[in-house]
Motif scaffolding. Structure first.
Motif, short mmCIF file in Angstrom:
data_model
loop_
_atom_site.label_atom_id
_atom_site.label_comp_id
_atom_site.label_asym_id
_atom_site.label_seq_id
_atom_site.Cartn_x
_atom_site.Cartn_y
_atom_site.Cartn_z
N CYS A 1 0.86 -1.18 0.00
CA CYS A 1 0.00 0.00 0.00
C CYS A 1 0.90 1.24 0.00
CB CYS A 1 -0.88 -0.03 1.24
SG CYS A 1 -1.99 1.36 1.42
N MET A 2 0.57 2.24 -0.81
CA MET A 2 1.42 3.42 -0.92
C MET A 2 0.62 4.71 -0.76
SD MET A 2 4.02 2.40 -4.04
CE MET A 2 2.70 1.92 -5.16
N GLY A 3 1.26 5.70 -0.14
CA GLY A 3 0.62 6.98 0.06
C GLY A 3 1.59 8.12 -0.21
N SER A 4 1.03 9.28 -0.53
CA SER A 4 1.82 10.51 -0.64
C SER A 4 1.51 11.36 0.57
CB SER A 4 1.47 11.25 -1.93
OG SER A 4 0.09 11.59 -1.97
N HIS A 5 2.35 12.34 0.83
CA HIS A 5 2.23 13.13 2.06
C HIS A 5 2.30 14.61 1.74
CE1 HIS A 5 2.39 13.12 6.47
NE2 HIS A 5 3.17 14.18 6.38
N ASP A 6 1.34 15.36 2.29
CA ASP A 6 1.35 16.83 2.17
C ASP A 6 1.23 17.32 0.74
OD1 ASP A 6 1.62 16.91 4.90
OD2 ASP A 6 3.74 17.48 4.91
N ASP A 7 0.39 16.69 -0.07
CA ASP A 7 0.17 17.18 -1.44
C ASP A 7 -0.45 18.58 -1.38
OD1 ASP A 7 1.02 14.73 -2.44
OD2 ASP A 7 -1.01 13.91 -2.52
N ARG A 8 -0.03 19.43 -2.33
CA ARG A 8 -0.57 20.79 -2.39
C ARG A 8 -1.37 21.06 -3.66
NH1 ARG A 8 0.51 24.14 1.42
NH2 ARG A 8 -0.33 25.83 0.13
N ASP B 1 0.14 12.99 -10.46
CA ASP B 1 1.40 12.28 -10.68
C ASP B 1 1.48 11.05 -9.77
OD1 ASP B 1 2.18 14.09 -12.60
OD2 ASP B 1 3.46 15.26 -11.24
N TRP B 2 1.11 11.21 -8.52
CA TRP B 2 1.15 10.08 -7.60
C TRP B 2 0.16 9.00 -8.01
CZ3 TRP B 2 5.28 9.43 -5.08
CH2 TRP B 2 5.96 10.47 -4.46
N HIS B 3 -1.02 9.41 -8.40
CA HIS B 3 -2.03 8.44 -8.82
C HIS B 3 -1.53 7.62 -10.00
CE1 HIS B 3 -6.05 6.77 -9.56
NE2 HIS B 3 -5.80 6.98 -10.84
N ALA B 4 -0.86 8.29 -10.94
CA ALA B 4 -0.34 7.59 -12.12
C ALA B 4 0.70 6.54 -11.74
CB ALA B 4 0.26 8.60 -13.10
N MET B 5 1.35 6.73 -10.59
CA MET B 5 2.37 5.78 -10.13
C MET B 5 1.78 4.73 -9.19
SD MET B 5 5.89 7.99 -9.64
CE MET B 5 5.18 9.38 -8.76
N GLY B 6 0.46 4.71 -9.05
CA GLY B 6 -0.17 3.69 -8.21
C GLY B 6 -0.20 4.03 -6.74
#
Length: 381
Positions: free
Chosen positions: A221-228, A235-240
């Motif tokens: 499972c992967m997450g991004s942090h503090d997207d603005r 971009d993160w969604h495209a990388m799964g």
């Protein structure tokens, strides 16, 4: 040993709201089979155990002072007690893998994960881990993935906390000297390392793509942090990377929701009535339906308080508010066996005084992890 009990007299929070009904526990699960041993919980609320998708409050138990905690396992046992006292039955320990070093460095992460493996058989709260990886650390991509494999880490979140603005202008970042000395590093060497990482930022996107593909293929499972921005989230969604932790703007949260990605917000943001650093209000995002889960972030007691604040404030009903700290985070983490008090689910529950809303008992997987006051008298009487 898990309990076999019939809890009676309490108001039980079911998926559609509170109901005065019996709740039966057996073999670590909720069951619809009536159990012979009864505990009268008249005057109490029984709610699903909380699932904390991101918390670093455990850190104070691991290093209260430099060198004070030599045994990571003992610190984690103390952290479990705090989690249980706050009604948390599943906790994701958010551990850094960062250029910042010290408690956030890879060596410390190795010690934490090793310590957790050693004491896990002695814990009843379901302690899980999240690796918070700093994306500028290009030379550590392989080592980080090796750590994920060795410790079977199920959740990786991508961060970038480099002070790029200061580094781009050739300035010394604020608090540099204190930060370096605290981790035992020469301040000039620390600054040089940060500048080297900043200078290679152009290489990060090309390196991230194969890394995220590999992690996704392994079921991480992967997450991004503090997207603005919406562009960042796209971009993160495209990388799964399908979870947005603590988006800093409404734009980023909306972008996550539009692509079906989960949004985790900070419970302390709700309790404070806004972000401590000027980001978007979690209350506002929750009111707009842009929140699937609340996380303790740095303060475990805020989970319970945030849920009740949202319910009392009319943002949503209690079932909806409590789902943000139970069923919602469980769903994002792929934990389909918990989050609601329905037959077949894990016996994860928290018992509160109906008047004060104080947490009086916590049961995780059918095992008591916290018990106090009048509830203790009912169980032990």
């Amino acid at each position: 040993m898990s309990l076999s009990l019939r809890l009676t007299g309490a108001e039980v929070l079911l998926p559609d709201g509170l109901a005065r009904t019996d709740l039966n526990l057996a073999c670590g699960h909720i069951t619809d089979t009536a159990q012979p041993r009864e505990v009268d919980l008249t005057g109490f609320l029984v709610l699903p155990g909380m699932v904390d998708a991101h918390g670093d409050g455990f850190e104070k138990h691991l290093a209260p002072r430099r060198g004070a905690m030599k045994n990571m396992g003992q610190g984690l046992i103390a952290a479990e007690a705090e989690l249980a006292a706050n009604g948390i039955t599943t906790a994701v320990l958010a551990q850094f893998y960062s250029w910042e070093g010290g408690m956030r460095g890879p060596d410390f992460a190795e010690r934490v994960f090793t310590g957790l493996e050693e004491v896990r058989p002695r814990l009843d709260t379901d302690l899980r881990v999240q690796l918070r990886f700093e994306t500028p650390m290009l030379d550590d991509y392989d080592a980080m993935q090796d750590m994920v494999r060795r410790f079977e880490i199920p959740y990786v979140v991508f961060n970038d906390h480099l002070p790029h603005d200061a580094l781009e202008k050739g300035k010394r970042p604020p608090r540099l000297t204190g930060q370096a000395l605290r981790i035992g590093r020469n301040p000039e060497k620390h600054l040089e390392y940060m500048q080297e990482l900043h200078a290679r930022m152009g290489e990060v996107p090309a390196a991230l793509a194969p890394l995220t593909r590999s992690l996704a293929a392994e079921g991480i499972c992967m997450g991004s942090h503090d997207d603005r921005t919406s562009a960042q989230r796209a971009d993160w969604h495209a990388m799964g990377v399908r979870i947005a932790e603590f988006p800093e703007t409404q734009e980023a949260a909306e972008a996550a929701r539009e692509t079906g990605d989960g949004v985790i917000l900070g419970a302390p943001n709700v309790v404070r009535g806004g972000s401590h650093n000027g980001n978007v209000s979690a209350i506002d995002l929750a009111a707009m339906g842009l929140c699937e889960a609340l996380a303790s972030d740095y303060h475990y007691p805020s989970l319970r308080r945030a849920a009740f604040l949202l319910a009392d404030g009319g943002i949503t009903d209690l079932a909806g508010a409590w789902s943000l700290v139970s069923a919602g985070p469980a769903r994002l983490l792929g934990l389909t066996d918990r989050g609601t008090l329905t037959p077949g689910q894990r016996a994860d529950l928290v018992i509160l005084d109906a008047t004060t809303r104080d947490i009086c008992a916590t049961i995780s997987g059918g095992r008591v992890t916290h018990l106090r006051g009048a509830a203790a008298a009912r169980f032990l009487g």
